[in-house]
Scaffold this active site. Structure first.
Site, short mmCIF file in Angstrom:
data_model
loop_
_atom_site.label_atom_id
_atom_site.label_comp_id
_atom_site.label_asym_id
_atom_site.label_seq_id
_atom_site.Cartn_x
_atom_site.Cartn_y
_atom_site.Cartn_z
N HIS A 20 0.78 -1.42 0.07
CA HIS A 20 0.01 -0.19 -0.08
C HIS A 20 0.73 1.32 0.04
CE1 HIS A 20 -3.22 -2.91 1.07
NE2 HIS A 20 -3.85 -1.89 0.62
N GLY A 21 2.09 1.05 0.39
CA GLY A 21 3.03 2.27 0.42
C GLY A 21 4.08 2.13 1.28
#
Lengths: 466, 357
Positions: free
Chosen positions: A321-322
């Site tokens: 996701h990041g």
């Protein structure tokens, strides 16, 4: 180009009219490919090269894997494909994070590492995951390599799903290209999906975002009840934002003649965390299961190994996701929760259907699962782990501060609870099936609510940032 | 289903959805504000005998009377002595109901304390500033008899600064520098017919889509994504503040013989970076402004301390509503009440200033 932009509607209409005008499948594919390129270039044409390289290399590596009988050649081709894909993802998404983390460690001994100016290409995580799944599936002989570069290019760059998924598998998408046709009967169901998606994204999620964003900027000044309201609101916001996007993407794909996998199935009705991951971002959780969890051994190598595999797979999911410790920790928490659930299930200490109040037990399981997921979202949304811990502390201690209960948020939360209860009780109305007499009036009303009550500030899709 | 029936069915569904959004927006959307030219004032004011509904920030219903005066249908017919409350959207105050606005709260306090011959009324148009009041005060004094004091609400430090160039709202008269001068506004509202039509039939739901459509700026060319440059606002040198204020207050004082009271209501307490800030960053400048006001026989009231005290006591902020950001935006009912009490306390302590009895 965002699905909620005026330009997008004009672009989509233009593409659709062209597809109707040209009957030949080959011409239609070229139109779609040109549309895909324009869609991506609209954001930043420099990054087109980043989607061209993996598309070309993966096509040829997959062809090499499919055509070769030599095991070593297959392995080399797969490894080469993975190295290229993961290098692109690693450099653009994680390089600076790695440098910054490394710099924190080495700064004490006088070595300073400076991050580079790297812009995250749009939808790179979704794109690379689709590319990886394709070559791995060819390697595992789950699918035949695609023989037509045009078909593969169309799959790789398909504009409705390139930014934020769903992570459609080649085995679902590419066969549809063999007998590609356009069906005007799909217009109405596609409209239905798009309008429902638009409604929950713009009317619900974007309006909630105004509250949640301000709360997170200034969480220290608010009282405990406001903190709970913000935490629960964020659960709803991220669901409506992403499920809304997915619905729109699936609707647009359907309009263009493609059936894309469903991505959400009322995840907040899950009775346990395992079920949650079967209902939330289904294409990603399937990907994590098939390409990380099972290759690690899944649950076939004992409880200890299954626990470790769950934690590793979910931490990877978090990192996907990041590049931030908050995402990593969020994934780790989910890994832990999955492991705990497996243990509890085995130890039979969960609320059991044998108890005298099965409906109450089911309700309690749903509430507990929702609360666990909501608390994990706090880490996902926060700017740092320390902020997240502060918010968690606010939630579980009496924190005096400013009370802020926006009526719209309360209304939406009550509405959402009603929708979920109705769905749990299997009221047919909730599905808003196209053939029902009331459905068009509801769709038009949703559109009006979007038009009249959309916030003035455009809220980007949360998952477009991943 | 035949083609005819199918089309009829879709049209019927669309009609039902319009009725639904019509009803919803009637209760949940802002009603448009109509302006009409008032020949006696030589300017546009809110149309009289209209009810303004405001829902996007706070929730209030405001009745507009003659001369753009809120609450009273014709303030000139009231025989009492009048305190005129001037300001911009903070006095217009569509966000709260009429009885919660500064003038009405003040009138109620007057009545409670036996100042039976004293009422307050408000004149405010969003976007206007002290420069507008400079031009408006003589006009209103001619039309409305027995004005015994002018109270000007200053909700922001920017409202008393000269602008390097004319920026912002066209409704605002200009206080300009180099050389200092006050210029009236020639603002003429647009789209009044369509707004009148919306108001006539309560069709509030059409406002936003039509406004959005007129503001759409489309781009079809691919580009290179870059961060947009930050806009730089014109900066006025701090040392010129005093000269500007001397000019402004001299001009303002010369416009009327009745007392002028400036009420400074800075944005404190305000929320920033996770803290409730209690200090007005412009406090030092305001001390200079207050001294200059005193020299020009203008009364100055600073409400900062009352706002802060109220926050420390009640944990609630004078600005913001449950449907907007707390601590920012317009005054809520509490904010209006604090300002009204501050004005009253001054008048009560020095009733001779405005000859109140």
């Amino acid at each position: 180009m965002s699905f909620t932009q005026t330009e997008f509607f004009i672009f989509l209409g233009f593409i659709y009219v062209l597809l109707l005008l040209f009957k030949k499948a080959a011409t239609r594919k070229i139109i779609l490919i040109l549309g895909n390129i324009y869609f991506y270039a609209y954001w930043d044409y420099r990054f087109l090269i980043l989607i061209f390289i993996p598309t070309i290399t993966d096509f040829f590596f997959a062809a090499a894997i499919g055509s070769s009988t030599n095991r070593n050649i297959k392995r080399i081709a797969l490894a080469s494909s993975l190295i290229i894909d993961l290098s692109i993802l690693g450099f653009f998404k994680y390089f600076n994070w790695f440098i910054a983390s490394f710099g924190q460690i080495t700064s004490s001994v006088g070595i300073h590492a400076n991050p580079m100016k790297i812009m995250l290409p749009l939808g790179i995580s979704f794109f690379i995951f689709r590319m990886i799944s394709y070559t791995v599936d060819v390697y595992k002989e789950k699918i035949e390599p695609c023989r037509s570069f045009t078909d593969f290019f169309l799959y790789a760059t398909f504009f409705p799903i390139i930014v934020s998924g769903p992570i459609s598998r080649a085995q679902n998408f590419i066969p549809q290209l063999k007998e590609y046709s356009l069906n005007t009967k799909h217009i109405y169901p596609a409209f239905r999906l798009f309008v429902i998606g638009l409604f929950i994204k713009v009317f619900v999620a974007d309006n909630i975002a105004l509250f949640v964003n301000y709360y997170h900027e200034n969480y220290q000044v608010f009282n405990t009840c406001t903190s709970w309201l913000a935490a629960i609101s964020y659960s709803l916001q991220i669901y409506c934002d992403f499920a809304g996007y997915s619905n729109m993407a699936i609707g647009i794909s359907l309009l263009l003649g493609f059936k894309i996998e469903n991505n959400f199935n009322y995840p907040y009705l899950s009775e346990n965390i395992t079920e949650f991951w079967r209902r939330w971002h289904i294409t990603l959780s399937d990907w994590i299961r098939d390409y990380i969890y099972i290759p690690l051994g899944g649950n076939k190598k004992g409880d200890g190994r299954a626990t470790l595999n769950s934690i590793v797979a979910m931490t990877a999911c978090g990192i996907w996701h990041g590049a931030a410790s908050t995402f990593l920790f969020w994934g780790f928490i989910h890994g832990l929760m999955l492991s705990f659930y497996r243990y509890f299930k085995k130890a039979k200490v969960l609320l059991d259907e044998k108890f005298s109040l099965p409906h109450f037990n089911k309700f309690m399981r749903i509430v507990i699962t929702f609360l666990c997921v909501t608390l994990a979202w706090v880490f996902f949304r926060s700017d740092s782990l320390s902020n997240a811990m502060d918010i968690i502390t606010n939630l579980f201690t009496v924190h005096k501060g400013i009370a802020w209960y926006p009526p719209f948020i309360i209304f939406i939360l009550i509405g959402s609870i009603c929708v979920h209860i109705a769905k749990a009780m299997e009221f047919e109305f909730m599905d808003l099936k196209p053939e029902k007499y009331y459905s068009p009036a509801v769709y038009f009303t949703m559109l009006w609510l979007v038009i009249v009550y959309s916030p003035n500030d455009f809220q980007p899709f949360i998952y477009a940032l991943f | 289903m035949t083609r005819y029936k199918y089309i009829s069915y879709i049209i019927l569904s669309f009609a039902i959805s319009i009725i639904f959004i019509w009803v919803i927006s009637y209760y949940c959307s802002d009603s448009p504000v109509n302006y009409k030219y008032d020949s006696s004032l030589h300017k546009y004011v809110q149309q009289s005998d209209t009810l303004i509904k405001y829902r996007s920030e706070g929730r209030g219903n405001s009745f507009i009377g003659k001369y753009g005066v809120n609450y009273f249908s014709d303030i000139s017919k009231y025989p009492q002595q009048k305190v005129c409350i001037w300001g911009n959207s903070y006095v217009e105050a569509f966000q709260v109901n009429d009885t919660e606005k500064i003038p009405q709260v003040l009138t109620a306090i007057f009545a409670e304390h036996n100042y039976s011959n004293l009422i307050a009324f408000g004149v405010g148009i969003a976007g206007q500033s002290v420069a507008n009041q400079y031009f408006d005060i003589p006009q209103y004094e001619q039309i409305i008899p027995s004005i015994t004091a002018h109270v000007i609400i200053i909700p922001s430090f920017d409202d008393i600064l000269p602008k390097a160039r004319i920026v912002g709202d066209p409704r605002a008269a200009a206080f300009l520098a180099e050389p200092y001068r006050l210029e009236p506004t020639h603002w003429k509202p647009t789209n009044q017919d369509i707004k009148y039509f919306y108001n006539q039939y309560g069709i509030y739901f059409l406002q936003k889509p039509l406004r959005d459509m007129s503001n759409v700026k489309m781009r079809f060319s691919p580009r290179i994504k870059e961060k947009p440059p930050q806009q730089q606002l014109p900066v006025i040198a701090e040392e010129t503040y005093k000269d500007a204020w001397i000019y402004l207050l001299t001009k303002l004082r010369a416009q009327t013989s009745v007392p002028i009271i400036l009420v400074y209501c800075p944005q404190v307490p305000f929320i920033k970076d996770g803290k409730v800030n209690l200090k007005d960053p412009n406090r030092n400048f305001i001390k200079d402004f207050a001294e200059i006001a005193k020299l020009h026989n203008i009364i100055f009231i600073d409400v900062s301390d009352r706002f802060v005290e109220s926050y420390l006591k009640n944990n609630s902020l004078p600005r913001g509503f449950s449907n907007s950001r707390p601590g920012s935006g317009h005054f809520n009912a509490m904010g209006h009440s604090i300002v009204a009490h501050a004005i009253f306390d001054f008048i009560n302590n020095k009733p001779d200033v405005i000859h109140a009895n």
